[in-house]
Every structure is written in structure tokens, then in C-alpha cells.
Scaffold this motif. Structure first.
Motif, PDB file in Angstrom:
ATOM      1  N   SER A 276       0.719  -1.025   0.038  1.00  0.00           N
ATOM      2  CA  SER A 276      -0.047  -0.140  -0.063  1.00  0.00           C
ATOM      3  C   SER A 276       0.752   1.290  -0.168  1.00  0.00           C
ATOM      4  O   SER A 276       1.995   1.143   0.471  1.00  0.00           O
ATOM      5  CB  SER A 276      -0.953  -0.123   1.098  1.00  0.00           C
ATOM      6  OG  SER A 276      -0.106  -0.212   2.399  1.00  0.00           O
ATOM      7  N   SER A 281      -3.787   4.014   0.005  1.00  0.00           N
ATOM      8  CA  SER A 281      -4.271   3.015  -1.112  1.00  0.00           C
ATOM      9  C   SER A 281      -3.563   1.949  -1.866  1.00  0.00           C
ATOM     10  O   SER A 281      -2.363   1.893  -1.324  1.00  0.00           O
ATOM     11  CB  SER A 281      -4.673   4.200  -2.236  1.00  0.00           C
ATOM     12  OG  SER A 281      -3.200   4.403  -2.764  1.00  0.00           O
ATOM     13  N   ARG A 282      -4.150   0.967  -2.634  1.00  0.00           N
ATOM     14  CA  ARG A 282      -3.487  -0.155  -2.851  1.00  0.00           C
ATOM     15  C   ARG A 282      -2.296   0.284  -3.995  1.00  0.00           C
ATOM     16  O   ARG A 282      -2.494   1.022  -4.709  1.00  0.00           O
ATOM     17  CB  ARG A 282      -4.610  -1.113  -3.639  1.00  0.00           C
ATOM     18  CG  ARG A 282      -4.068  -2.534  -3.677  1.00  0.00           C
ATOM     19  CD  ARG A 282      -4.896  -3.301  -4.308  1.00  0.00           C
ATOM     20  NE  ARG A 282      -5.019  -2.879  -5.859  1.00  0.00           N
ATOM     21  CZ  ARG A 282      -5.401  -3.832  -6.603  1.00  0.00           C
ATOM     22  NH1 ARG A 282      -5.345  -5.050  -6.362  1.00  0.00           N
ATOM     23  NH2 ARG A 282      -5.311  -3.574  -8.033  1.00  0.00           N
TER      24      ARG A 282
END
Ligand code: PHE
Length: 355
Positions: A276, A281-282
Motif C-alpha cells: 500500500s 491506497s493499494r
């Protein structure tokens, strides 16, 4: 006679004044002061004149000659100056004008640069760089790599076959650089440390596969070489390519010519391996996994040594590891290129970004 001299003076002065260039002025000088000029003739004939005329004609004639000479000299200097200025003005260059643009200089293709980087790293680790044929025998591409005829693993690497002496199954475009493992061992007794960069071919075409692509093969054979050496070598190589903080991992896999076999991954250099990003966020590069898959590897299967036993590879005394991976994949990751086909479209707007 004196009057005539004064007329000549007036005419000559008019001619000198009218002269607009150095050659015109020279013409005037020749006409009025030259050897055949009237005034010159008068001065030369003074001795033949009656005695009372000699004094006035001589003094007027000489005075006029000197005056004309002085006038011509002054005018010559003036005209030369004007001509110099004219030619300087004509020759002037505007150094502020834009120059002829330099010819665009080409540069090395990003795939070649990535290949050279890998070669440099591996040469630094003591490996030699070898090359092999792209049109290969079935024997080297499959059989001697422990894929007997009919082995299902052949299907995974469906390729382009070349008709040779009426047969279509014996000669093919190599599907990997691994056939050079066997060729290198046939040619060189152990210990052997070599890499093989080169083109390979498969019936594949999408954003991450192209029917022609590049691989680098690595092979290390000697006494006492273990899987730990493979891991250390891959780690050293990938840290040079992707940065000193990288880690690697190996996952069990299957290849017919290595036993055990692994696939190897490098920790993601975009998210640092966490999966991440800082904002939570990924990570898009490793898809949140933290690892990026790079290639295949393993310990050389003793059966493969069996094919080169005559060249000094006795499976009871030597062991070795081999690895292979795609150059495009490394270049895509290093340069953030999302579609492998862009490397081969030859669009200068794309290639020009790697100068
Ligand atoms: N040749 C294999 C491939 O193309 C990769 C590999 C090379 C696997 C060397 C193990 C050892 O998929």
C-alpha cells in the motif's frame, strides 16, 4: 597656352569629382596625368616654347598637376573608405539569427540498455556473456532440457516451427534461452558461470506478451553449488537493478529441467513491499501484493547433466543452478511502461523518452 591649362584643370576636376569608384578615378588620372595626357605633353614640350612663355606655362602647368594629384589622392582615400564600409556592410552576419538545428542524434533502445545493464551486473559477478542461435533444434530447446517428445510442458511454450529437410517438428524458433545451457556445457567443462541474453519466440500476443521477446538465461555449475547460492546471486543482481533495499522471495514451481524449481519475485520498489502507498491506497504496480514476479529458476536437473556427461558434467560431482527472466519485463518495471508492445512499435515519441 596658360588658358588651355586652366581649361584642362577645370575638365580634370570635374572628371575627378564625377568618379564614383576607385577604377573610375584611375581612368581619370590616366586621362589627365598619364603619359599620353595633354598636360603631360605640354610640360614635356616647355623647352620648345618661346622663352617668354616657358615661365608662366611651366609654373601654371606644374601647379595644376600637383593640385590634380593631391585631389586624386584625397579622393582615392575617400573612395576606398566607402568601398570598405560597403563590403563590411554586405558581409555582416546576424549572430542572433537561429542557427541550423543540430541533427537529431539517435540513442540506444531501452531494451538494449536494459540488456547491457544486466550484462554489466553479471560480468561484475564473474559471469561470461554467451550468445546462441535463435533458430534452434528441438533437441536443445526441449529434449536435452528434459522435455521428451510428447511431454505436456512443451505445450506451454508453443512456438513457430521451421520446415527443415521436409520435417516440420525438428527445427524451431527457440522458446527460451535455456537451450544455451546445454550448448554451453557441451562447449565448456565445469566450472561454468555464464549468462545468455537473446531473442526468444512464442505464440503469445497481448499487453505483456509479444511473439518475439528477450530473455536472459543464467547458469552456474561447479562443485557444491546450492539453492542458497542461487538466492544470493538473484538478490545481488536485483539489488543492482532495482535498488539496494530490495528483497527477493522464491516460490515452488515446476520446470522440467530444474529440480527443485522456483519462481522468483522482487519486493515492490513502488510501495517498498508493503502493498500500500503512503495515502493508504493499494499499490498499483504490485497490485497490493508487495512482490513482483520476475522469472523462473532452480537447481539443474541431474538428467540434464546426463545429456552433457561426455563434456565433464558428472551429476555425482557437480551441481548448478539456472535462472531465466524477460528483459522487457525489467524494462517495463524500471521505466513504468504499461504495454510491452510499445517497445517494438518504433514510435519515436515513445523511444525518444529514453535518451
Ligand atoms: N526457460 C524458462 C522459461 O522460459 C525459465 C527458466 C530458466 C527456468 C532457467 C528455470 C531455469 O520460462
Amino acid at each position: 597656352m596658360v588658358e588651355r591649362i586652366e581649361e584642362i584643370e577645370a575638365e580634370a576636376k570635374a572628371a575627378i569629382e564625377a568618379a564614383g569608384s576607385v577604377p573610375e578615378l584611375e581612368d581619370a588620372r590616366v586621362s589627365y596625368l598619364g603619359r599620353k595626357a595633354e598636360l603631360t605633353g605640354i610640360l614635356r614640350g616647355i623647352a620648345d616654347l618661346p622663352p617668354e612663355q616657358r615661365g608662366p606655362v611651366g609654373s601654371t602647368g606644374n601647379k595644376v598637376r600637383k593640385a590634380l594629384e593631391a585631389m586624386i589622392e584625397a579622393k582615392t582615400d575617400g573612395l576606398k573608405q566607402i568601398e570598405l564600409e560597403k563590403s563590411l556592410a554586405g558581409d555582416r552576419i546576424d549572430v542572433t539569427l537561429p542557427g541550423t538545428p543540430a541533427r537529431a542524434v539517435g540513442h540506444i533502445h531501452p531494451i538494449t540498455r536494459t540488456r547491457r545493464l544486466i550484462e554489466d551486473v553479471m560480468v561484475g559477478l564473474g559471469y561470461q556473456v554467451m550468445e546462441g542461435p535463435e533458430i534452434e533444434h528441438d533437441y536443445y530447446n526441449f529434449t536435452a532440457l528434459n522435455h521428451p517428445a510428447g511431454h505436456p510442458a512443451r505445450m506451454l511454450q508453443d512456438t513457430f516451427y521451421v520446415e527443415h529437410e521436409g520435417h516440420v517438428e525438428e527445427v524451431l524458433l527457440r522458446t527460451h534461452t535455456s537451450p544455451m545451457q546445454v550448448r554451453a556445457m557441451e562447449a565448456t567443462p565445469p566450472p561454468l558461470f555464464m549468462i545468455v541474453p537473446g531473442k526468444t519466440y512464442r505464440r503469445d500476443s497481448d499487453a505483456t506478451h509479444s511473439p518475439m521477446f528477450h530473455q536472459v538465461e543464467g547458469l552456474a555449475v561447479g562443485e557444491g553449488i546450492t539453492l542458497a547460492d542461487l538466492k544470493g546471486t538473484l538478490l545481488a543482481m536485483l539489488r543492482e537493478i532495482f535498488g539496494p533495499d530490495r528483497e527477493i522471495r522464491m516460490r515452488p514451481h515446476f520446470f522440467p529441467f530444474t529440480e527443485p524449481s522456483v519462481e522468483f519475485d522482487v519486493s515492490c520498489f513502488h510501495c517498498g513491499g508493503s502493498g500500500s502507498l503512503d495515502d493508504g491506497s493499494r499499490c498499483g504496480l504490485c497490485k497490493g501484493i508487495g512482490w513482483i514476479e520476475l522469472g523462473g529458476a532452480g537447481m539443474v536437473d541431474p538428467n540434464v547433466f546426463g545429456f552433457v556427461a561426455d563434456s565433464g558434467y558428472n551429476p555425482d560431482s557437480v551441481t548448478g543452478f539456472a535462472f531465466g527472466f524477460g528483459i522487457e519485463r525489467i524494462a517495463m518495471l524500471r521505466h513504468g511502461v504499461g504495454d510491452l508492445r510499445l517497445f517494438f512499435d518504433n514510435d519515436v515519441r515513445m523511444l525518444g523518452q529514453f535518451s
